[in-house]
Motif scaffolding. Structure first.
Motif, PDB file in Angstrom:
ATOM      1  N   SER A  71       3.564   4.329  50.685  1.00 38.92           N
ATOM      2  CA  SER A  71       4.567   5.075  51.463  1.00 38.92           C
ATOM      3  C   SER A  71       5.759   4.170  51.754  1.00 38.92           C
ATOM      4  O   SER A  71       5.668   2.930  51.682  1.00 38.92           O
ATOM      5  N   VAL A  72       6.872   4.816  52.149  1.00 35.70           N
ATOM      6  CA  VAL A  72       8.049   4.051  52.575  1.00 35.70           C
ATOM      7  C   VAL A  72       7.666   3.193  53.786  1.00 35.70           C
ATOM      8  O   VAL A  72       8.089   2.038  53.903  1.00 35.70           O
ATOM      9  N   GLU A  73       6.820   3.741  54.667  1.00 34.11           N
ATOM     10  CA  GLU A  73       6.393   2.949  55.830  1.00 34.11           C
ATOM     11  C   GLU A  73       5.639   1.681  55.401  1.00 34.11           C
ATOM     12  O   GLU A  73       5.839   0.603  55.961  1.00 34.11           O
ATOM     13  N   GLU A  74       4.786   1.804  54.391  1.00 39.20           N
ATOM     14  CA  GLU A  74       4.085   0.606  53.883  1.00 39.20           C
ATOM     15  C   GLU A  74       5.076  -0.404  53.317  1.00 39.20           C
ATOM     16  O   GLU A  74       4.926  -1.612  53.513  1.00 39.20           O
ATOM     17  N   LEU A  75       6.057   0.111  52.581  1.00 34.75           N
ATOM     18  CA  LEU A  75       7.102  -0.766  52.032  1.00 34.75           C
ATOM     19  C   LEU A  75       7.777  -1.552  53.150  1.00 34.75           C
ATOM     20  O   LEU A  75       7.931  -2.784  53.080  1.00 34.75           O
ATOM     21  N   VAL A  76       8.143  -0.842  54.215  1.00 34.07           N
ATOM     22  CA  VAL A  76       8.820  -1.451  55.356  1.00 34.07           C
ATOM     23  C   VAL A  76       7.911  -2.501  56.009  1.00 34.07           C
ATOM     24  O   VAL A  76       8.342  -3.615  56.332  1.00 34.07           O
ATOM     25  N   SER A  77       6.655  -2.128  56.170  1.00 33.78           N
ATOM     26  CA  SER A  77       5.710  -3.027  56.828  1.00 33.78           C
ATOM     27  C   SER A  77       5.505  -4.318  56.009  1.00 33.78           C
ATOM     28  O   SER A  77       5.544  -5.434  56.556  1.00 33.78           O
ATOM     29  N   VAL A  78       5.319  -4.166  54.704  1.00 42.59           N
ATOM     30  CA  VAL A  78       5.141  -5.347  53.834  1.00 42.59           C
ATOM     31  C   VAL A  78       6.383  -6.231  53.899  1.00 42.59           C
ATOM     32  O   VAL A  78       6.290  -7.466  53.986  1.00 42.59           O
ATOM     33  N   ALA A  79       7.560  -5.612  53.868  1.00 41.03           N
ATOM     34  CA  ALA A  79       8.807  -6.378  53.830  1.00 41.03           C
ATOM     35  C   ALA A  79       9.024  -7.158  55.136  1.00 41.03           C
ATOM     36  O   ALA A  79       9.295  -8.361  55.115  1.00 41.03           O
ATOM     37  N   PHE A  80       8.884  -6.473  56.277  1.00 45.05           N
ATOM     38  CA  PHE A  80       9.130  -7.163  57.561  1.00 45.05           C
ATOM     39  C   PHE A  80       8.073  -8.235  57.826  1.00 45.05           C
ATOM     40  O   PHE A  80       8.393  -9.323  58.304  1.00 45.05           O
ATOM     41  N   THR A  85      14.096   0.622  48.331  1.00 44.55           N
ATOM     42  CA  THR A  85      13.492  -0.727  48.273  1.00 44.55           C
ATOM     43  C   THR A  85      14.535  -1.796  48.558  1.00 44.55           C
ATOM     44  O   THR A  85      14.345  -2.676  49.391  1.00 44.55           O
ATOM     45  N   ARG A  86      15.662  -1.692  47.856  1.00 47.31           N
ATOM     46  CA  ARG A  86      16.701  -2.732  47.995  1.00 47.31           C
ATOM     47  C   ARG A  86      17.348  -2.650  49.379  1.00 47.31           C
ATOM     48  O   ARG A  86      17.672  -3.674  49.989  1.00 47.31           O
ATOM     49  N   LYS A  87      17.512  -1.423  49.861  1.00 47.46           N
ATOM     50  CA  LYS A  87      18.081  -1.262  51.203  1.00 47.46           C
ATOM     51  C   LYS A  87      17.197  -1.995  52.216  1.00 47.46           C
ATOM     52  O   LYS A  87      17.683  -2.690  53.115  1.00 47.46           O
ATOM     53  N   VAL A  88      15.881  -1.866  52.039  1.00 45.13           N
ATOM     54  CA  VAL A  88      14.945  -2.525  52.960  1.00 45.13           C
ATOM     55  C   VAL A  88      14.985  -4.040  52.765  1.00 45.13           C
ATOM     56  O   VAL A  88      15.145  -4.798  53.736  1.00 45.13           O
ATOM     57  N   THR A  89      14.854  -4.513  51.523  1.00 53.94           N
ATOM     58  CA  THR A  89      14.757  -5.981  51.330  1.00 53.94           C
ATOM     59  C   THR A  89      16.047  -6.676  51.747  1.00 53.94           C
ATOM     60  O   THR A  89      16.023  -7.746  52.366  1.00 53.94           O
ATOM     61  N   TYR A  90      17.177  -6.052  51.453  1.00 55.42           N
ATOM     62  CA  TYR A  90      18.476  -6.654  51.802  1.00 55.42           C
ATOM     63  C   TYR A  90      18.638  -6.720  53.321  1.00 55.42           C
ATOM     64  O   TYR A  90      19.058  -7.734  53.878  1.00 55.42           O
ATOM     65  N   ASN A  91      18.268  -5.644  54.001  1.00 56.12           N
ATOM     66  CA  ASN A  91      18.454  -5.603  55.456  1.00 56.12           C
ATOM     67  C   ASN A  91      17.419  -6.431  56.199  1.00 56.12           C
ATOM     68  O   ASN A  91      17.720  -6.990  57.258  1.00 56.12           O
ATOM     69  N   VAL A  92      16.212  -6.529  55.665  1.00 53.89           N
ATOM     70  CA  VAL A  92      15.222  -7.434  56.268  1.00 53.89           C
ATOM     71  C   VAL A  92      15.755  -8.862  56.209  1.00 53.89           C
ATOM     72  O   VAL A  92      15.688  -9.626  57.188  1.00 53.89           O
ATOM     73  N   ALA A  93      16.310  -9.228  55.058  1.00 54.23           N
ATOM     74  CA  ALA A  93      16.864 -10.579  54.904  1.00 54.23           C
ATOM     75  C   ALA A  93      18.015 -10.791  55.887  1.00 54.23           C
ATOM     76  O   ALA A  93      18.115 -11.841  56.537  1.00 54.23           O
ATOM     77  N   LYS A  94      18.883  -9.774  56.028  1.00 56.78           N
ATOM     78  CA  LYS A  94      20.009  -9.891  56.968  1.00 56.78           C
ATOM     79  C   LYS A  94      19.509 -10.052  58.404  1.00 56.78           C
ATOM     80  O   LYS A  94      20.019 -10.871  59.175  1.00 56.78           O
ATOM     81  N   THR A 154       3.361  -5.915  46.111  1.00 62.06           N
ATOM     82  CA  THR A 154       3.695  -6.965  47.091  1.00 62.06           C
ATOM     83  C   THR A 154       4.542  -8.062  46.456  1.00 62.06           C
ATOM     84  O   THR A 154       5.525  -8.540  47.051  1.00 62.06           O
ATOM     85  N   GLU A 155       4.190  -8.458  45.225  1.00 64.01           N
ATOM     86  CA  GLU A 155       4.996  -9.485  44.534  1.00 64.01           C
ATOM     87  C   GLU A 155       6.435  -9.000  44.344  1.00 64.01           C
ATOM     88  O   GLU A 155       7.392  -9.775  44.481  1.00 64.01           O
ATOM     89  N   LEU A 156       6.576  -7.713  44.011  1.00 68.79           N
ATOM     90  CA  LEU A 156       7.901  -7.141  43.785  1.00 68.79           C
ATOM     91  C   LEU A 156       8.758  -7.211  45.050  1.00 68.79           C
ATOM     92  O   LEU A 156       9.915  -7.656  45.021  1.00 68.79           O
ATOM     93  N   ILE A 157       8.184  -6.782  46.167  1.00 68.34           N
ATOM     94  CA  ILE A 157       8.949  -6.762  47.423  1.00 68.34           C
ATOM     95  C   ILE A 157       9.312  -8.193  47.840  1.00 68.34           C
ATOM     96  O   ILE A 157      10.440  -8.473  48.259  1.00 68.34           O
ATOM     97  N   ARG A 158       8.371  -9.100  47.673  1.00 65.74           N
ATOM     98  CA  ARG A 158       8.660 -10.499  48.037  1.00 65.74           C
ATOM     99  C   ARG A 158       9.727 -11.098  47.127  1.00 65.74           C
ATOM    100  O   ARG A 158      10.605 -11.838  47.579  1.00 65.74           O
ATOM    101  N   MET A 159       9.652 -10.775  45.849  1.00 68.96           N
ATOM    102  CA  MET A 159      10.660 -11.256  44.891  1.00 68.96           C
ATOM    103  C   MET A 159      12.058 -10.782  45.304  1.00 68.96           C
ATOM    104  O   MET A 159      13.038 -11.529  45.290  1.00 68.96           O
ATOM    105  N   MET A 160      12.129  -9.512  45.719  1.00 71.43           N
ATOM    106  CA  MET A 160      13.430  -8.941  46.101  1.00 71.43           C
ATOM    107  C   MET A 160      13.945  -9.561  47.403  1.00 71.43           C
ATOM    108  O   MET A 160      15.136  -9.840  47.540  1.00 71.43           O
ATOM    109  N   ILE A 161      13.039  -9.799  48.354  1.00 72.48           N
ATOM    110  CA  ILE A 161      13.463 -10.424  49.621  1.00 72.48           C
ATOM    111  C   ILE A 161      13.929 -11.859  49.362  1.00 72.48           C
ATOM    112  O   ILE A 161      14.971 -12.292  49.875  1.00 72.48           O
ATOM    113  N   ASP A 162      13.171 -12.612  48.556  1.00 72.98           N
ATOM    114  CA  ASP A 162      13.570 -13.995  48.248  1.00 72.98           C
ATOM    115  C   ASP A 162      14.971 -14.018  47.638  1.00 72.98           C
ATOM    116  O   ASP A 162      15.812 -14.848  48.004  1.00 72.98           O
ATOM    117  N   ALA A 163      15.218 -13.090  46.703  1.00 69.63           N
ATOM    118  CA  ALA A 163      16.530 -13.047  46.039  1.00 69.63           C
ATOM    119  C   ALA A 163      17.624 -12.680  47.044  1.00 69.63           C
ATOM    120  O   ALA A 163      18.723 -13.243  47.009  1.00 69.63           O
TER     121      ALA A 163
END
Ligand code: NAP
Ligand code: G4F
Length: 325
Positions: free
Chosen positions: A249-258, A189-198, A304-313
């Motif tokens: 799925s991890v794919e859903e996680l990726v899709s929501v994050a991007f 999760t963090r690998k995705v949110t951190y890299n999406v932000a980058k 979804t709130e969790l992933i958005r919270m992590m991306i915002d941070a």
């Protein structure tokens, strides 16, 4: 007199949230910290002045006994572990020593120092592994798929064994994946949110991942530490599944994050065999109804709130010149 609690793994994701929670409940909070050549208190530095940190290591029996004698806690939360599944294949013996035998060391120290101490063991949904039942509940048989999962099964059963052998108030929380802005950068999760932000900020151009098909029941760590505390407030020790009941799925996680940052993940995600595991846990989804009924616990933050919270941070961290540690 304030209640005293000892947290092992206080420098980790859950340890930091639990310490905050217990301080807010009026506890005197002690944390076991192992010696490292570089101090890694970044998750607790904002509350460090309110904590009592005691040196010790899950590999060292004497240090655990001394820590208990020094802080004389009413409650012990055992969160310390080598907790990264992938590393457990390259360091299987070390993982077993810390994550499995460490539990016995601590339970035995409790038995000798003060058997009235209430004990929480951080068990894991990884124990279900190649799942025998969907959704997984407290009675679902275990089939661990990694040295980490095997070590956690040992920790779970030694907790029950000390409960039954010595009448300890020893409880096992079988927690499904839980994440936060404080999650270690190696977890997906963090690998995705951190890299999406980058990527959004023009600081990276791709994200390398392993298996996109596996499914997890992901919740928010801040919600889950409340469940740990509730378990130790019960008259009788027991085992509880803590989960959201939803799987993605991890794919859903990726899709929501991007898509949160208006990006198409297909343009950036590269599959990389280095992040594939020798044996995978394909599907985890928990049935937390026992915790709902007995503890009154429900998760409050959605996927979804969790992933958005992590991306915002992560966006905030990167914009301020910081980086994941
Ligand atoms: P984490 O961030 O990896 O934290 C692990 C903690 O254990 C760190 O404070 C670490 O200290 C400490 N530790 C490791 N080896 C130690 C040793 N030999 N002696 C003393 N301390 C040691 O893990 P987490 O995500 O907070 O998870 C907390 C616990 O819950 C772990 O037991 C994990 O296996 C379990 N769990 C987690 C999840 C989840 O989704 N997060 C789900 C189920 C169960 P350093 O800072 O010095 O490394
Ligand atoms: O985020 P993960 O590394 O977590 P995993 O393996 O589910 O373990 C976590 O949750 C357990 C509870 O079920 C805890 F006990 C444990 O301590 C830890 O907190 O991987 C999640 C999924 C896996 O299926 C993995 O194969 O994501 C997949 N994945 C795909 N690409 C990846 C990657 N995982 C990581 N870490 N890195 C990748 O690049």
């Amino acid at each position: 007199m304030a209640k005293r609690a000892l947290i092992t793994g206080i420098t980790g994701q859950d340890g930091s949230y639990l310490a905050e929670f217990l301080l807010n409940q009026g506890y005197e909070v002690f944390g076991l910290v192992r010696r490292t050549s570089t101090v890694n208190f970044n998750r607790i530095e904002h509350i460090q002045g309110k904590l009592n940190l005691i040196p010790g290591d899950m590999l060292d029996q004497t240090s655990l006994q001394l820590a208990l004698q020094e802080c004389q806690p009413q409650e012990v939360y055992n969160l310390a572990a080598q907790s990264f599944v992938q590393t457990s294949w390259t360091q299987p013996v070390f993982t077993g020593d810390v994550t499995a035998l460490g539990v016995t060391r601590l339970l035995d120290a409790i038995r000798h120092v003060d058997p009235t101490i209430r004990f929480y063991q951080a068990s894991s949904s990884e124990m279900f592994g190649k799942v025998r039942e969907v959704p997984q509940r407290e009675t679902t048989p275990f089939y661990p798929r990694s040295p980490y999962g095997v070590a956690k099964v040992y920790g779970h059963w030694i907790t029950i064994n000390y409960r039954e052998s010595y009448d300890l108030h020893a409880t096992s929380g079988i927690l499904f994946n839980h994440e936060s802005p404080r999650r270690g950068i190696e977890f997906v999760t963090r690998k995705v949110t951190y890299n999406v932000a980058k990527i959004k900020l023009g600081m990276a151009s791709e994200l390398r991942l392993g298996n996109l098909d596996s499914r997890r029941d992901w919740g928010f760590a801040g919600d889950y530490v409340r469940a740990m505390w509730l378990m130790l407030q019960q008259d009788k020790p027991d085992d509880y599944v803590i989960a959201t009941g939803e799987t993605h799925s991890v794919e859903e996680l990726v899709s929501v994050a991007f898509s949160y940052l208006d990006l198409d993940w297909h343009d950036f995600v590269v599959q990389d065999a280095r992040f594939m595991r020798p044996a995978e846990v394909d599907l985890l989804v928990g049935d937390g109804s026992k915790a709902g009924e007995n503890l009154g616990w429900e998760p409050e933050v959605s996927f979804t709130e969790l992933i958005r919270m992590m991306i915002d941070a992560d966006l905030e961290l990167l914009k301020s010149g910081g980086h994941a540690q």
